[in-house]
Design an enzyme around this catalytic site. Structure first.
Site, PDB file in Angstrom:
ATOM      1  N   PRO A 170      -1.506  -2.819  -5.549  1.00 27.36           N
ATOM      2  CA  PRO A 170      -0.563  -1.707  -5.762  1.00 27.36           C
ATOM      3  C   PRO A 170      -1.007  -0.397  -5.113  1.00 27.36           C
ATOM      4  O   PRO A 170      -1.164   0.604  -5.771  1.00 27.36           O
ATOM      5  CB  PRO A 170      -0.548  -1.587  -7.285  1.00 27.36           C
ATOM      6  CG  PRO A 170      -1.916  -2.035  -7.693  1.00 27.36           C
ATOM      7  CD  PRO A 170      -2.409  -2.993  -6.657  1.00 27.36           C
ATOM      8  N   TYR A 171      -1.208  -0.413  -3.808  1.00 27.06           N
ATOM      9  CA  TYR A 171      -1.471   0.855  -3.112  1.00 27.06           C
ATOM     10  C   TYR A 171      -1.006   0.803  -1.665  1.00 27.06           C
ATOM     11  O   TYR A 171      -0.789  -0.273  -1.105  1.00 27.06           O
ATOM     12  CB  TYR A 171      -2.932   1.286  -3.222  1.00 27.06           C
ATOM     13  CG  TYR A 171      -3.972   0.293  -2.775  1.00 27.06           C
ATOM     14  CD1 TYR A 171      -4.208   0.046  -1.427  1.00 27.06           C
ATOM     15  CD2 TYR A 171      -4.748  -0.380  -3.718  1.00 27.06           C
ATOM     16  CE1 TYR A 171      -5.185  -0.844  -1.022  1.00 27.06           C
ATOM     17  CE2 TYR A 171      -5.728  -1.281  -3.320  1.00 27.06           C
ATOM     18  CZ  TYR A 171      -5.931  -1.511  -1.963  1.00 27.06           C
ATOM     19  OH  TYR A 171      -6.889  -2.393  -1.577  1.00 27.06           O
ATOM     20  N   GLY A 172      -0.872   1.999  -1.089  1.00 24.08           N
ATOM     21  CA  GLY A 172      -0.354   2.104   0.270  1.00 24.08           C
ATOM     22  C   GLY A 172      -1.383   1.679   1.296  1.00 24.08           C
ATOM     23  O   GLY A 172      -2.595   1.772   1.070  1.00 24.08           O
TER      24      GLY A 172
END
Ligand SMILES: NC(=O)c1ccc[n+]([C@@H]2O[C@H](COP(=O)([O-])OP(=O)(O)OC[C@H]3O[C@@H](n4cnc5c(N)ncnc54)[C@H](OP(=O)(O)O)[C@@H]3O)[C@@H](O)[C@H]2O)c1
Length: 320
Positions: free
Chosen positions: A62-64
């Site tokens: 869950p991260y860019g």
């Protein structure tokens, strides 16, 4: 193409801004580059991205992962001066405790990472992606002021802020003699008009530039979705975009068919009608169009100069 000053700055930006959330996420590098070049050729000088945009938005992690900035950086080699580049900071960019939010630590780390990915030594408009309730605004604004003083950033803006949050930030900037947010980036379209209550009148009163995202309600206002279970194969909904699901309700499908009738009466496509309505709102500086196919840029540019009559604006108000 129309150009406007961004808020109280002397910066001229096109009324159509190219949104690049699709780059490296739903479309590959070659398709992204072609859309970017086409947009520049057609007079769009304003490009919006974020450190967060890319494959990371849809993965289990869950991260860019920064693909959109990387693609833009490679494509703009030697052409940097042709565009006003806006990017963002604030959403999670790694596992660590300090890899998200608007702390001094995260901002100073992320500005350098964005500059590397974008292959440039300055960002025109550096925006905080969303309000961070866990960091004092004084800390965020001091860090943003520092990145401006260092020459890495020219102007600062905010996204997804309420009017009171900008007002509070402006007050702190004034008191501490720090850079002020010159623009805000909210969601705005014919199906989502909440910002008309507070934010738009506030921005008009205070001279804050408004660059609105999702002017086509993530594609819902193109009319391509007939029901929530009927997404065309090449659409974002079919490719797994979660947020568009929020638009899929009976009321919105009903409104879309009424707007389609008005669009047909005016001999434009529903997408052009919806985009043009946004551009005809006096507080709006630019509409950020999320193009995933070349004709999305062409359609947007073609309609950008259409000035609406008071009668037509009223016809929209009478739809319910
Ligand atoms: N600050 C924030 O929190 C935030 C949030 C969201 C977006 N943004 C920014 O705003 C940009 C735009 O947002 P958005 O992508 O949601 O905008 P949008 O313009 O509402 O939706 C774009 C989608 O509409 C469809 N479309 C566009 N033009 C069309 C046309 N002429 N005919 C038919 N369909 C058309 C395409 O769907 P298909 O791809 O399915 O064909 C396209 O992906 C993003 O790229 C990003 O830069 C910011």
């Amino acid at each position: 193409m129309q150009y406007k000053k961004l808020g109280k700055t002397g910066l001229d930006v096109s009324s159509i801004c190219l949104g690049t959330m699709a780059f490296g996420r739903w479309i590959d590098e070659e398709a992204s580059r072609n859309i970017l070049y086409q947009a520049i050729e057609e007079g769009i000088n304003f490009i919006d991205t974020a450190n967060y945009y890319g494959k990371g938005q849809d993965t289990e992690v869950p991260y860019g992962t920064g693909e959109s900035e990387e693609i833009i950086g490679r494509a703009l080699k030697g052409r940097r001066e042709e565009v006003v580049l806006a990017t963002k900071v604030g959403i999670r960019m790694g596992h660590g405790k300090n890899e998200s939010g608007l702390s001094r630590s995260h901002i100073l780390k992320e500005i350098d990472r964005s500059l590397i990915r974008l292959q440039t030594d300055y960002i025109d408009v550096y925006q905080v992606h969303l309000f961070d309730p866990n960091t004092q605004l004084e800390e965020t604004l001091r860090a943003l002021d520092d990145v401006v003083r260092s020459g890495k950033v020219r102007y600062i803006g905010c996204s997804n802020y309420a009017a009171w949050q900008i007002m509070k930030a402006h007050g702190i900037s004034e008191k501490m003699n720090l850079e002020k947010y010159v623009s805000v980036q909210p969601q705005y379209n014919l199906l989502s008009r909440e910002i008309e209550q507070e934010l738009l009148p506030f921005c008009e009163s205070e001279g804050v530039g408004v660059m609105v995202y999702s002017p086509l309600a993530r594609g819902m206002l193109s009319g391509k979705y007939k029901s929530k279970d009927d997404a065309p194969l090449d659409s974002r909904a079919a490719k797994g975009e979660r947020l568009i699901q929020n638009y899929f309700n009976e009321r919105n499908f009903e409104l879309v068919s009424k707007y389609r009738e008005l669009a047909e009466k005016n001999e434009v496509s529903l997408s052009q009608f919806a985009l043009s309505w946004v551009l005809n709102q006096p507080a709006v500086t630019s509409a950020i169009v999320g193009a995933s196919k070349p004709y999305h840029v062409t359609d947007a540019v073609k309609i950008s100069g259409w000035k609406w009559s008071a009668e037509l604006l009223n016809e929209v108000e009478n739809i319910n």
